[in-house]
Design a protein around this motif. Sequence first.
Motif, PDB file in Angstrom:
ATOM      1  N   THR A 427      -5.960 -28.630  10.418  1.00 36.71           N
ATOM      2  CA  THR A 427      -6.465 -27.262  10.473  1.00 36.71           C
ATOM      3  C   THR A 427      -6.885 -26.844   9.070  1.00 36.71           C
ATOM      4  OG1 THR A 427      -4.310 -26.289  10.018  1.00 36.71           O
ATOM      5  CG2 THR A 427      -4.860 -26.713  12.342  1.00 36.71           C
ATOM      6  N   VAL A 428      -7.511 -25.681   9.003  1.00 41.14           N
ATOM      7  CA  VAL A 428      -7.871 -25.134   7.691  1.00 41.14           C
ATOM      8  C   VAL A 428      -6.620 -25.003   6.812  1.00 41.14           C
ATOM      9  CG1 VAL A 428      -8.698 -23.068   6.504  1.00 41.14           C
ATOM     10  CG2 VAL A 428      -9.926 -23.925   8.498  1.00 41.14           C
ATOM     11  N   ALA A 429      -5.538 -24.527   7.420  1.00 43.12           N
ATOM     12  CA  ALA A 429      -4.310 -24.312   6.660  1.00 43.12           C
ATOM     13  C   ALA A 429      -3.701 -25.625   6.180  1.00 43.12           C
ATOM     14  CB  ALA A 429      -3.308 -23.542   7.513  1.00 43.12           C
ATOM     15  N   SER A 430      -3.702 -26.663   7.027  1.00 45.92           N
ATOM     16  CA  SER A 430      -3.079 -27.926   6.628  1.00 45.92           C
ATOM     17  C   SER A 430      -3.855 -28.613   5.518  1.00 45.92           C
ATOM     18  CB  SER A 430      -2.941 -28.856   7.849  1.00 45.92           C
ATOM     19  OG  SER A 430      -4.227 -29.254   8.316  1.00 45.92           O
ATOM     20  N   ILE A 431      -5.169 -28.554   5.593  1.00 48.07           N
ATOM     21  CA  ILE A 431      -5.985 -29.163   4.526  1.00 48.07           C
ATOM     22  C   ILE A 431      -5.828 -28.375   3.222  1.00 48.07           C
ATOM     23  CG2 ILE A 431      -8.376 -29.541   3.795  1.00 48.07           C
ATOM     24  CD1 ILE A 431      -9.002 -30.516   6.569  1.00 48.07           C
ATOM     25  N   ALA A 432      -5.752 -27.046   3.333  1.00 53.73           N
ATOM     26  CA  ALA A 432      -5.558 -26.222   2.132  1.00 53.73           C
ATOM     27  C   ALA A 432      -4.250 -26.576   1.440  1.00 53.73           C
ATOM     28  CB  ALA A 432      -5.591 -24.745   2.496  1.00 53.73           C
ATOM     29  N   ARG A 433      -3.166 -26.782   2.250  1.00 57.21           N
ATOM     30  CA  ARG A 433      -1.875 -27.153   1.666  1.00 57.21           C
ATOM     31  C   ARG A 433      -1.947 -28.527   1.010  1.00 57.21           C
ATOM     32  NH1 ARG A 433       0.080 -24.841   6.459  1.00 57.21           N
ATOM     33  NH2 ARG A 433       0.279 -26.926   7.420  1.00 57.21           N
ATOM     34  N   ARG A 434      -2.636 -29.454   1.654  1.00 53.49           N
ATOM     35  CA  ARG A 434      -2.709 -30.818   1.143  1.00 53.49           C
ATOM     36  C   ARG A 434      -3.399 -30.867  -0.223  1.00 53.49           C
ATOM     37  NH1 ARG A 434      -5.780 -33.979   5.173  1.00 53.49           N
ATOM     38  NH2 ARG A 434      -3.967 -33.400   6.434  1.00 53.49           N
ATOM     39  N   LYS A 436      -3.869 -28.195  -2.259  1.00 54.94           N
ATOM     40  CA  LYS A 436      -3.392 -27.122  -3.133  1.00 54.94           C
ATOM     41  C   LYS A 436      -4.492 -26.125  -3.493  1.00 54.94           C
ATOM     42  CE  LYS A 436       0.290 -29.973  -5.058  1.00 54.94           C
ATOM     43  NZ  LYS A 436       0.893 -30.572  -6.258  1.00 54.94           N
ATOM     44  N   VAL A 437      -5.214 -25.701  -2.441  1.00 55.56           N
ATOM     45  CA  VAL A 437      -6.205 -24.643  -2.592  1.00 55.56           C
ATOM     46  C   VAL A 437      -5.885 -23.586  -1.534  1.00 55.56           C
ATOM     47  CG1 VAL A 437      -8.002 -26.142  -3.542  1.00 55.56           C
ATOM     48  CG2 VAL A 437      -7.817 -25.851  -1.057  1.00 55.56           C
ATOM     49  N   SER A 438      -6.580 -22.469  -1.581  1.00 57.45           N
ATOM     50  CA  SER A 438      -6.295 -21.412  -0.607  1.00 57.45           C
ATOM     51  C   SER A 438      -7.015 -21.695   0.708  1.00 57.45           C
ATOM     52  CB  SER A 438      -6.724 -20.051  -1.154  1.00 57.45           C
ATOM     53  OG  SER A 438      -8.130 -19.947  -1.184  1.00 57.45           O
ATOM     54  N   ALA A 439      -6.397 -21.273   1.824  1.00 56.74           N
ATOM     55  CA  ALA A 439      -7.013 -21.434   3.145  1.00 56.74           C
ATOM     56  C   ALA A 439      -8.295 -20.635   3.228  1.00 56.74           C
ATOM     57  CB  ALA A 439      -6.026 -20.991   4.222  1.00 56.74           C
ATOM     58  N   ALA A 440      -8.338 -19.480   2.572  1.00 54.24           N
ATOM     59  CA  ALA A 440      -9.544 -18.655   2.593  1.00 54.24           C
ATOM     60  C   ALA A 440     -10.723 -19.398   1.974  1.00 54.24           C
ATOM     61  CB  ALA A 440      -9.290 -17.343   1.864  1.00 54.24           C
ATOM     62  N   ASP A 441     -10.455 -20.157   0.868  1.00 54.40           N
ATOM     63  CA  ASP A 441     -11.533 -20.920   0.236  1.00 54.40           C
ATOM     64  C   ASP A 441     -12.031 -22.037   1.149  1.00 54.40           C
ATOM     65  OD1 ASP A 441     -11.657 -19.418  -2.057  1.00 54.40           O
ATOM     66  OD2 ASP A 441     -10.278 -20.704  -3.203  1.00 54.40           O
ATOM     67  N   VAL A 442     -11.100 -22.756   1.793  1.00 55.33           N
ATOM     68  CA  VAL A 442     -11.494 -23.841   2.697  1.00 55.33           C
ATOM     69  C   VAL A 442     -12.343 -23.278   3.838  1.00 55.33           C
ATOM     70  CG1 VAL A 442     -10.666 -25.638   4.291  1.00 55.33           C
ATOM     71  CG2 VAL A 442      -9.486 -25.232   2.110  1.00 55.33           C
TER      72      VAL A 442
END
Length: 507
Positions: A427-434, A436-442
């Motif tokens: 998901t957007v959130a899982s890739i953002a965590r991986r 280390k960027v914000s979900a909003a940016d992804v």
Amino acid sequence: MRFLNLLWLASLLWLAGCATTGTPSDTTSGSAPVEAGTAAHTPLYPSGPLQPITPGAAGAYAVAGISAPADLWDRIRRGFSMPDLDTDLVRDREQWYATRPDYMQRMTERSSKYLFHIVEELERRGMPTELALLPYIESAFNPQAVSSAKAAGMWQFMPATGTYFDLKQNAFRDDRRDVLASTRAALDYLQKLYGMFGDWHLALAAYNWGEGSVARAIARNEKQGLGTGYTELTMPAETRMYVPKLQAVKNIVADPERFRTELPLIENHPYFQSVEITRDIDVSLVASLAGIREEDFRALNPSLHRPVILAAGMPRILLPWDNAQVFRRNLEAYSEGQYASWTVWTVPSTMSVSAAAKRTGMSEADLRQLNGIPPRMMIKAGSALMVPRATTTRQDVSGHLADNGQIAFTPEIVTRRTTVRAGKRDTVASIARRYKVSAADVADWNDVKTSSAFKAGEAVVMYLPVRLSKTSYARTSPRQPVAVATKARGGKAATAPKGGTPSKRKR
């Protein structure tokens, strides 16, 4: 009877005056080191009944001269007390200096600002006046000299050794270049080394090579049953030439006519005065009030990095003798505006130069130039930046900040567009965590919602940081045009014995 008492008293005073000149053996360096503040010769007072002076006893003493030195060179010659070194290397260096009259002239003229103070300090400590010539060998008497090994100032202190001898090195000044502070530290160090080795030539070798290196060289020779004098030790070429260079300059000063050298007149009088500063004040204003050029002020106060003097860290400045009183008078009458145009701002968080420039009301170019900020660097939190001072501000920079302010940098974070493949249930959130960027940016980069999921194998657009360097970059002073010390830098790293002074040089 009264006449006999007066005659007895006159004889006693005459004998005491003769006795204070010392014996010929007092001029050698084999005696115990003289502590700071003690005289070079101890007066000898008669004890018990007076006896006639025999011819042999009279011949053991020299008559003290009562005429004042004609100039500072004469004064230096009178204080020579180190044993002479007579080797082929000395003659080689004599020839080198004697065939370069222009270089000798520039070097000796430059020294005229500082030499009187050094001689005064040496005599106060009872040290040989040959040591006043040492900056000729170290830096050609250039307080802005910097070696390839980062030794700085006319006495060429390495950063660690400077810190050991309480020479402050911060964002605003470098005391390794300060005339008074560096001279005090150098003479402290030389006295310490003489106390360790009991020989001025070995002390000088240790000043150049490091006390630990000299101690190990002595130990090696002792183990092999060899001599332990300066000329008998195995040492790097630079240290081997070090004392011969000093001896060559000493010989030229002792008898310039023999080497067809003309020494510039240096009067036996202080060149500068120390003046108290009680408020932060611009360098340009000090020069104007003293009636001198700014470059002449900086020649006497070469430790300054910035266009302002912070009184809490540098409460005294040096001015030419005749200009000091002019400055005091003009400062007292000054009422045309603020004293300091600059102050210090502590950066609250790591930020880019452009962001810091906006916060301080400066252009990015001016902020970089004033504070020596390299390209492609961010300013780390806690850094002390020099910035414009509001006209309504009267508070000066604190002593803690003036003495300890530093500037540190870290490489800018540069991003690069790339794509990654989504895995199952990404998901957007899982890739953002991986990454280390914000979900909003992804979500923004891929034109989706923050709650969206990706299909397995789907290409996901990312802007990931690319570090310019793995390590942060720190500086304590701006890049300045500086002269490079003229001497070669050879040999290996020299370290002090455990608990000793850091090596003066680190090669």
